[in-house]
Design an enzyme around this catalytic site. Structure first.
Site, short mmCIF file in Angstrom:
data_model
loop_
_atom_site.label_atom_id
_atom_site.label_comp_id
_atom_site.label_asym_id
_atom_site.label_seq_id
_atom_site.Cartn_x
_atom_site.Cartn_y
_atom_site.Cartn_z
CB SER A 219 -1.06 -0.05 1.14
OG SER A 219 -2.01 0.61 1.36
CD GLU A 337 -5.72 -3.92 -3.83
OE1 GLU A 337 -5.59 -4.09 -2.83
OE2 GLU A 337 -3.85 -4.76 -3.63
CG HIS A 433 -5.98 -2.70 0.47
ND1 HIS A 433 -4.89 -2.66 -0.41
CD2 HIS A 433 -5.37 -1.77 1.62
CE1 HIS A 433 -3.88 -1.18 -0.33
NE2 HIS A 433 -3.99 -1.18 0.87
#
Length: 523
Positions: A219, A337, A433
């Site tokens: 991320s 995600e 995610h």
């Protein structure tokens, strides 16, 4: 010639024997750094040595708040390195961020080193340097999912770091720019460079090879990897990069990228609203005062800027000109995600309405790529797919494309697809995610409220193998692992699932469509 007496020879022999015995039995948990000696501990049934809470820079407090990191002070004696240092001051960002340290502080520039139990200064093991995620506003190296119990068993030295976050890491005002010859902001990224320099100076004594460093992150940590590859300041401090879900390339969601001039106008206005009329006033405010103001809804988002020093131009421009680090890259993203769309639900009619709202006259083409279908399940699948692309995948894809085009180095692409069962902080069955982190670190058991299946453990073992192989040689392939093709002319990638498969990409039409324009996403 004078002869030595038998008594003197015996004394010298005894002294030499004692010295050799002392060297042979030197404490393997005590290591010398430039700042002084540190004493760590063993973890994972004594298979791994852990050195926690090592300061890599001076505390960025007082007059050092909002300045580039300075050298850590030396100490006398041996420093205890059995506990994590404080995590960097931050507001509550994500529920699944759990910390094993004593609490938050601005005095937080610490790193941790994990090495195989038998590692020594002669081992020259590859170094894996982890940068945590959290939108540049949350997270820490002490999160249990980043623990170093398992990766070092694959023959690497693992380093995990803290770096300044949010307002403390990325505020950029005109006064700060005047103080630093026109440069302001990016303090969190400068911390990463300082930590990488610490590695260059010290990691050999822990068993690592300073000439074989892989930076990797997820991320915001992945955004950071792509940014460090573009920064002139970071050149030569690492030899490989791994990016998990994120890149500093424009998408529907971006993390910074403005010039200092653009950002200082915004941040100056915010600082004025606090009643601070100078840097002296601002530095005199307490940590809590600043955090509370920064967490308000009308506060700006503090993120990286083109400061003229750490970044001399937008990151994509550096790659387009081929001026980024020419190092092997392994990168990809997760299948779901955009699983946040699943919390809202979706029907075919709702999806068609959303398509028309987002893409206007391009909606028919959009719906061919992300079809509404005839069922809610199909509409939801398309919503998750588009959410994934807009949020993270599209930007990461552009990074892979750019490095492949101008990076003169091997590139490997993955798609993480094994959907996890529901857990305490992640309802639903998705490859969501951040889902990949526990697989990469082998820390599956640290995720609260989760039922772990045999296929989860198998994939985690395989991914640890791929990631550490790449750190060793720049190629993730190795004995006992399914073949991972290079991301070449046929767009081949690997699908991390049960079982693992590989083949040409089928999603390029989606990203070529998004290259024509993508509406901004507001999280």
């Amino acid at each position: 010639m004078r002869r030595s007496s038998p008594g003197l020879c015996a004394l010298l022999f005894a002294a030499t024997t004692m010295m050799l015995a002392t060297v042979a039995h030197a404490d393997p948990l005590t290591v010398k750094t430039v700042q002084g000696k540190v004493h760590g501990k063993t973890i994972n049934e004594a298979k791994v040595k852990a050195f926690l809470g090592l300061p890599y820079a001076a505390p960025p407090v007082g007059n050092l708040r909002w300045k580039a990191p300075q050298s850590a002070a030396a100490w006398k004696g041996t420093r205890d390195a059995t506990r994590f240092g404080a995590h960097c001051a931050q507001g509550h960002v994500f529920d699944d961020m759990i910390f094993q340290d004593a609490g938050p502080s601005e005095d937080c520039l610490f790193l941790n080193v994990y090495a195989p139990a038998g590692a020594s200064a002669k081992s020259k093991l590859p170094v894996m340097f982890w940068i945590h995620g959290g939108g540049y506003s949350g997270g820490a190296s002490s999160e249990p999912r980043h623990n170093g119990d398992f990766l070092p068993l694959h023959g690497v030295v693992l380093v995990t770091i803290n770096y300044r976050l949010g307002v403390f890491g990325f505020l950029a005002t005109s006064d700060m720019a005047k103080e630093a010859n026109g440069s302001a902001g990016n303090y969190g990224l400068l911390d990463m460079v300082a930590a990488l320099r610490w590695v260059q100076t010290n990691i050999k004594n822990f068993g690592g090879d300073p000439g074989n460093v892989t930076i990797f992150g997820e991320s915001a940590g992945s955004f950071a990897v792509s940014t460090l590859m573009a920064s002139p300041m970071a050149q030569g401090l690492f030899q490989k990069g791994i990016g998990e879900s994120g890149a500093a390339f424009p998408s529907a969601l971006t993390l910074g990228g403005e010039t200092v001039t653009e950002r200082t106008k915004i941040d100056d206005s915010w600082v004025a609203s606090l009643g601070a009329h100078s840097l002296v006033d601002l530095r005199a405010m307490s940590t809590d005062q600043i955090l509370q103001a920064a967490m308000k809804k009308d506060a700006p988002h503090f993120s990286p800027v083109v400061d003229g020093s750490f970044l001399t131009e937008p990151v994509p421009d550096t790659y387009a000109a081929g001026k980024q680090a020419h190092v092997p890259l392994l990168a990809g993203w997760n299948a779901d995600e955009g699983s946040f769309f699943a919390m809202r639900g979706m029907t075919p009619d709702q999806w068609k309405t959303m398509a028309a709202s987002l893409f206007k006259d391009r909606a028919p083409e959009f719906l061919k790529l992300y079809p509404a279908g005839d069922t809610d399940a199909q509409a939801l699948r398309s919503a998750v797919d588009y959410g994934s692309d807009a949020f993270i995948a599209f930007g990461t894809w552009k990074w892979l494309e750019a490095q492949r085009k101008t990076g003169d180095s091997p590139v490997y692409r993955y798609h993480f697809e094994l959907a996890a069962l529901p857990s305490k902080y992640h309802p639903g069955t998705f490859a969501f995610h951040s889902d990949d982190i526990e697989y990469v670190f082998g820390t599956l058991d640290t995720r609260p409220g989760w039922t772990i299946r045999p296929e989860d453990r198998k994939l985690s073992d395989q991914m640890m193998g791929y990631w550490t192989n790449f750190a060793k040689t720049g190629d993730p392939n190795g004995e006992g692992l399914p073949t991972w093709p290079k991301y070449g002319a046929d767009d081949s990638l690997i699908h991390l699932n049960n079982p693992i498969t590989a083949g040409p990409d089928t999603l390029r039409p989606r990203y070529e469509f998004l290259l024509q324009g993508i509406p901004p996403m507001h999280m």
